[in-house]
Design an enzyme around this catalytic site. Structure first.
Site, short mmCIF file in Angstrom:
data_model
loop_
_atom_site.label_atom_id
_atom_site.label_comp_id
_atom_site.label_asym_id
_atom_site.label_seq_id
_atom_site.Cartn_x
_atom_site.Cartn_y
_atom_site.Cartn_z
N CYS A 10 61.94 55.45 47.00
CA CYS A 10 60.99 54.46 46.49
C CYS A 10 61.46 53.08 46.94
O CYS A 10 62.63 52.72 46.75
CB CYS A 10 60.95 54.52 44.96
SG CYS A 10 59.98 53.19 44.20
N CYS B 171 62.60 50.85 43.58
CA CYS B 171 63.81 51.11 42.80
C CYS B 171 64.85 51.94 43.53
O CYS B 171 65.97 52.11 43.04
CB CYS B 171 63.45 51.80 41.49
SG CYS B 171 62.83 53.49 41.70
N CYS C 284 56.08 56.71 41.31
CA CYS C 284 57.52 56.93 41.14
C CYS C 284 57.79 57.13 39.65
O CYS C 284 57.39 56.32 38.81
CB CYS C 284 58.29 55.73 41.68
SG CYS C 284 60.08 55.81 41.35
N CYS D 199 50.28 62.59 49.96
CA CYS D 199 49.84 61.59 50.93
C CYS D 199 50.32 60.22 50.44
O CYS D 199 49.84 59.71 49.42
CB CYS D 199 48.32 61.64 51.06
SG CYS D 199 47.66 60.80 52.49
#
Length: 262
Positions: free
Chosen positions: A152, A155, A201, A224
């Protein structure tokens, strides 16, 4: 002489009788009206032209009402959710319909918006924090083939392995499985008048993309994802070392404001 323009019909429910040239015949009505009828001529039940027209009009009316009602529901949900909302789903809507609702304050990891605006590129901020979408084939990770772990960009949580990445032809990075089952959170997305499954996330709530059921075996899933939502850790590199799509040459990626697959 009494004449009818007749068309064969399906079984009926309501009957009444009427006189034709002084002879009583059985009339079967689609609706409770004496001027719409089917004439029973013995072995065959027939529908007169007027009855057929009324029946066709009713069918078309019901169909149009169903279509308008369905579209109105999607539009209402879209406005209720909002594209810049601070939550995955609107708290006023049933959790059973939209999935678990979590605001950014309840994610395990959170960052001040001022910090994110400084740390992320405009495209990364728009995609991850405002649920935006980068244009197809413009992301830095679309054709990325290095081995490692995709993280991510907000983070740093580990999301996907390069071993599950595949070329879907969609124009966005696609994966058929997660690194861990709890890597992402899924929720219903009714934007643009359609139903899709949004993936975020699970640590910070950053918008990643959408999940589809047209991926390859063994999962049949296609995650996706926007390149702007991802960072990358090459195999063998320290866990704290991660490059983003912007650093891989996607800083100038355009953002799509129109209706897209992702």
């Amino acid at each position: 002489m009494f004449r009818h323009s007749v068309i064969p019909t399906l079984p009926y429910t309501n009957t009444h009788s009427q006189s034709v040239n002084g002879t009583a015949v059985v009339c079967v009505s689609l609706v409770s009206r004496p001027d719409t009828c089917r004439l029973n001529t013995g072995d065959t039940t027939l529908l007169c032209h007027r009855c057929f027209s009324v029946a066709a009009f009713l069918c078309v009316t019901v169909f149009l009402m169903a279509v308008l009602l369905r579209r109105g529901l999607f539009v209402a949900l879209h406005h209720a959710l909002g594209q810049g909302s601070n939550s995955v789903c609107h708290p006023a809507l049933p959790a059973a319909l939209l999935g678990a609702c979590r605001t950014k304050k309840t994610w395990p990891v959170s960052f001040p918006q001022e910090e994110l605006k400084k740390r992320l590129t405009p495209t990364q901020y728009h995609v991850t924090q405002e649920r935006g979408t980068e244009s197809a084939f413009t992301g830095g990770f679309t054709h990325h083939k290095d081995e490692g772990t995709y993280t991510c960009v907000v983070c740093g949580a580990q999301l996907f392995s390069s071993n599950t990445k595949f070329d879907s032809g969609s124009g966005w990075p696609s994966f058929f499985d997660l690194l861990k089952e709890e890597s992402v959170t899924v929720s219903d997305d009714f934007s643009y008048g359609m139903h899709r499954v949004e993936i975020t996330c699970s640590q910070c709530g950053a918008h990643l993309g959408h999940l589809f059921d047209d991926g390859p075996r063994p999962t049949g899933k296609r995650y996706c994802v926007n390149s702007a939502s991802l960072g990358f850790q090459p195999n063998g590199a320290p866990s704290s070392t991660s490059s983003s799509a912007a650093e891989d040459g996607a800083a100038s990626s355009s953002v799509s404001n129109g209706k897209t697959e992702l």
